[in-house]
Write an enzyme that holds these catalytic residues in place. Structure first.
Site, PDB file in Angstrom:
ATOM      1  N   CYS A 172      30.814  10.921  -5.063  1.00  0.00           N
ATOM      2  CA  CYS A 172      31.626   9.949  -4.080  1.00  0.00           C
ATOM      3  C   CYS A 172      32.562  10.645  -3.513  1.00  0.00           C
ATOM      4  CB  CYS A 172      32.113   8.863  -4.954  1.00  0.00           C
ATOM      5  SG  CYS A 172      30.725   7.821  -5.639  1.00  0.00           S
TER       6      CYS A 172
HETATM    7  N1  LIG Z   1      27.730   7.225  -9.019  1.00  0.00           N
HETATM    8  C1  LIG Z   1      29.015   6.570  -8.678  1.00  0.00           C
HETATM    9  O1  LIG Z   1      29.814   6.800  -9.323  1.00  0.00           O
HETATM   10  C2  LIG Z   1      28.985   5.902  -7.384  1.00  0.00           C
HETATM   11  C3  LIG Z   1      30.036   4.862  -7.257  1.00  0.00           C
HETATM   12  C4  LIG Z   1      30.172   3.988  -6.055  1.00  0.00           C
HETATM   13  C5  LIG Z   1      29.286   4.247  -5.102  1.00  0.00           C
HETATM   14  N2  LIG Z   1      28.086   5.072  -5.444  1.00  0.00           N
HETATM   15  C6  LIG Z   1      27.159   5.117  -4.186  1.00  0.00           C
HETATM   16  O2  LIG Z   1      25.937   4.234  -4.784  1.00  0.00           O
HETATM   17  C7  LIG Z   1      24.714   4.804  -4.114  1.00  0.00           C
HETATM   18  C8  LIG Z   1      23.821   5.354  -5.369  1.00  0.00           C
HETATM   19  O3  LIG Z   1      24.452   6.426  -5.985  1.00  0.00           O
HETATM   20  P1  LIG Z   1      24.110   6.805  -7.459  1.00  0.00           P
HETATM   21  O4  LIG Z   1      25.376   7.544  -7.925  1.00  0.00           O
HETATM   22  O5  LIG Z   1      23.830   5.364  -8.344  1.00  0.00           O
HETATM   23  O6  LIG Z   1      22.835   7.453  -7.408  1.00  0.00           O
HETATM   24  P2  LIG Z   1      21.859   8.267  -8.530  1.00  0.00           P
HETATM   25  O7  LIG Z   1      21.231   9.212  -8.074  1.00  0.00           O
HETATM   26  O8  LIG Z   1      22.535   8.056 -10.049  1.00  0.00           O
HETATM   27  O9  LIG Z   1      20.742   7.117  -8.505  1.00  0.00           O
HETATM   28  C9  LIG Z   1      19.725   6.689  -7.491  1.00  0.00           C
HETATM   29  C10 LIG Z   1      18.686   6.520  -7.988  1.00  0.00           C
HETATM   30  O10 LIG Z   1      17.609   6.233  -6.920  1.00  0.00           O
HETATM   31  C11 LIG Z   1      16.276   6.671  -7.156  1.00  0.00           C
HETATM   32  N3  LIG Z   1      15.790   6.794  -5.643  1.00  0.00           N
HETATM   33  C12 LIG Z   1      15.797   7.848  -5.011  1.00  0.00           C
HETATM   34  N4  LIG Z   1      15.194   7.435  -3.682  1.00  0.00           N
HETATM   35  C13 LIG Z   1      14.721   6.215  -3.776  1.00  0.00           C
HETATM   36  C14 LIG Z   1      13.906   5.597  -3.024  1.00  0.00           C
HETATM   37  N5  LIG Z   1      13.288   5.662  -1.893  1.00  0.00           N
HETATM   38  N6  LIG Z   1      13.279   4.355  -3.650  1.00  0.00           N
HETATM   39  C15 LIG Z   1      13.586   3.813  -4.911  1.00  0.00           C
HETATM   40  N7  LIG Z   1      14.515   4.775  -5.601  1.00  0.00           N
HETATM   41  C16 LIG Z   1      15.017   5.914  -5.255  1.00  0.00           C
HETATM   42  C17 LIG Z   1      16.628   7.821  -7.686  1.00  0.00           C
HETATM   43  O11 LIG Z   1      15.317   8.285  -8.440  1.00  0.00           O
HETATM   44  C18 LIG Z   1      17.826   7.465  -8.693  1.00  0.00           C
HETATM   45  O12 LIG Z   1      17.325   7.257 -10.006  1.00  0.00           O
HETATM   46  C19 LIG Z   1      25.187   5.989  -3.156  1.00  0.00           C
HETATM   47  O13 LIG Z   1      25.332   5.578  -1.858  1.00  0.00           O
HETATM   48  C20 LIG Z   1      26.532   6.403  -4.005  1.00  0.00           C
HETATM   49  O14 LIG Z   1      27.449   6.949  -2.835  1.00  0.00           O
HETATM   50  C21 LIG Z   1      28.007   5.779  -6.481  1.00  0.00           C
END
Ligand SMILES: NC(=O)c1ccc[n+]([C@@H]2O[C@H](COP(=O)([O-])OP(=O)(O)OC[C@H]3O[C@@H](n4cnc5c(N)ncnc54)[C@H](O)[C@@H]3O)[C@@H](O)[C@H]2O)c1
Length: 407
Positions: free
Chosen positions: A256
């Site tokens: 992030c």
């Molecule tokens: N990690 C954090 O602390 C955090 C905090 C706030 C916001 N975000 C935002 O949230 C969003 C997700 O981040 P995250 O950290 O959860 O990512 P992550 O990588 O932990 O999880 C994403 C998941 O999506 C799956 N995936 C990828 N492509 C896919 C598709 N086409 N269809 C279905 N599943 C799919 C992956 O296999 C993975 O398990 C991002 O935009 C990120 O910027 C993350």
């Protein structure tokens, strides 16, 4: 309600469990078979979400992990929580979000409320997600956005007690999303548009990015003046108003903070603008790993030919996530300085195709970047241990950012 959550990572799994606690049924969709297999057998891959919670959600019959988008049709509400990373040029990469939106468009056959929690620039919901989900059809889907604020590993603030903002493409969509989130969050704040919610998220993380840049730069100035920066920051933080402490570190990491400001920067460029604050903070934050290697070289009498153990390679303590970790450029610069580098991390088993090395070994020094509570230095050979900041539990470590260089 019947909820589908697309992406079962840090954000998607957290929100899935939150929705279940609010009494909803959740279909958790992820394109990774490994993730889904693990979840189906009651195993969590996310710190802070215990196996027992997944197992009991599955046992209750209200949580179904699946790799299939087909099952999403018929949901009352779909949450999108897929990654929005940077590409190899450091520019926003919305390809995963686009692909998820297209997949949704191909399976949804009735009007659905679609809420994005993926972080992106203002306009993403209206200009990218909606057209891709709608496609040629007009099923009257409703669109809202609730940027996620989850802080993995934070024991104080979780889904329930972290206030969340919600914006929509219509007031109806926003209000329906607000009702959903109020079923498991204490405070939900409606805002006037999707763009306000999207921009607020980017500004929150840009605020941190810029302040981390400021304190990283300040730490270098204090280093040159031989003033212990940690003591200065502690002293400044006694001011009860108008000051918020940020801490210098080996760099900046995670999915992030180093990423989101660049989404704002790229969007600003489309309007002919550049954020100078983002640009300069990026430069400072990305220069920190090299600066810390230089400090280590100074403090340890040079690194050439030395066997160095880097301890803790994830981007922060208690989290096994190595995305954008500053350990990567740090190790790169150590090698450039001629060090023979191994790494150890009690919660990261493999990283960059290498496995975690044991603590015991013939090392000349260790440098601790991240001290997970599971870290156990038993077996260490007694060579000097450096760290970035001082650690209250390990007064014998030599903190590079508060060591006073010899005058
Ligand atoms: N990690 C954090 O602390 C955090 C905090 C706030 C916001 N975000 C935002 O949230 C969003 C997700 O981040 P995250 O950290 O959860 O990512 P992550 O990588 O932990 O999880 C994403 C998941 O999506 C799956 N995936 C990828 N492509 C896919 C598709 N086409 N269809 C279905 N599943 C799919 C992956 O296999 C993975 O398990 C991002 O935009 C990120 O910027 C993350």
């Amino acid at each position: 309600m019947r909820i589908s959550v697309i992406g079962q990572g840090y954000v998607g799994l957290t929100i899935s469990m939150g929705a279940i606690s609010g009494g909803h049924e959740v279909l958790g969709v992820d394109h990774s078979q490994t993730v889904i297999d693990g979840l189906k057998s009651g195993i969590s891959h996310i710190e802070g979400i215990p196996d027992s919670l997944i197992a009991s959600a599955i046992k209750s019959g209200r949580y179904s992990p699946s790799i299939s988008y087909e099952l999403v049709n018929g949901s009352d509400l779909v949450v999108i929580a897929v990654p929005t990373p940077l590409n190899s040029d450091g520019r926003p990469d919305l390809s995963i979000l686009k692909s998820a939106a297209k997949s949704l468009g191909s399976v949804l056959k009735k009007q659905t409320l679609i809420v994005s929690e993926s972080t992106s620039h203002p306009g993403t919901l209206r200009e990218l997600i909606k057209p891709l989900v709608d496609g040629e059809n007009n099923l009257g889907h409703m669109y809202a956005i609730s940027p996620e604020r989850v802080d993995p590993g934070n024991a104080k603030f979780g889904t329930r007690n972290t206030p969340r903002i919600v914006g929509g493409l219509t007031d109806e969509a926003r209000d329906a999303a607000v009702t959903f989130y109020r079923s498991f969050c204490d405070e939900v704040i409606p805002v006037s548009s999707a763009e306000v919610a999207e921009a607020a998220k980017l500004f929150e993380n840009t605020f941190r990015f810029v302040n981390i840049g400021l304190v990283n730069e300040f730490s270098q100035i204090m280093g040159a003046m031989a003033i212990p920066v940690d003591e200065v920051l502690k002293a400044a933080a006694t001011k009860p108003y108008g000051f918020m402490p940020f801490h210098p570190n080996v760099g900046i990491g995670g999915h992030c903070i180093p990423v989101d400001p660049l989404y704002l920067q790229a969007r600003a460029a489309e309007f002919g603008l550049t954020s100078k604050y983002i640009a300069v903070s990026e430069e400072i934050n990305h220069a920190m790993p090299k600066y810390m290697v230089e400090r280590l070289a100074d403090e340890s009498g040079g690194l050439k030919g030395k066997k160095v153990l880097v301890v803790g390679v994830s981007y922060k303590a208690e989290i096994a996530d190595t995305r954008e970790t500053p350990a990567e450029p740090f190790v790169h610069h150590l090698r450039e300085f001629g060090a023979d580098v191994s790494w150890h991390d009690p919660i990261v088993n493999s990283w960059n195709g290498e496995t975690s090395s044991p603590i015991s070994g013939d090392y000349d020094l260790a440098v601790v970047l991240v001290a997970h509570s599971a870290l156990n230095m038993e077996g260490w050979n007694g060579a000097p241990i450096f760290s970035i900041n001082s650690h209250p539990k390990f007064p014998e470590w030599k903190p590079l950012l508060s060591v006073q260089p010899e005058k």
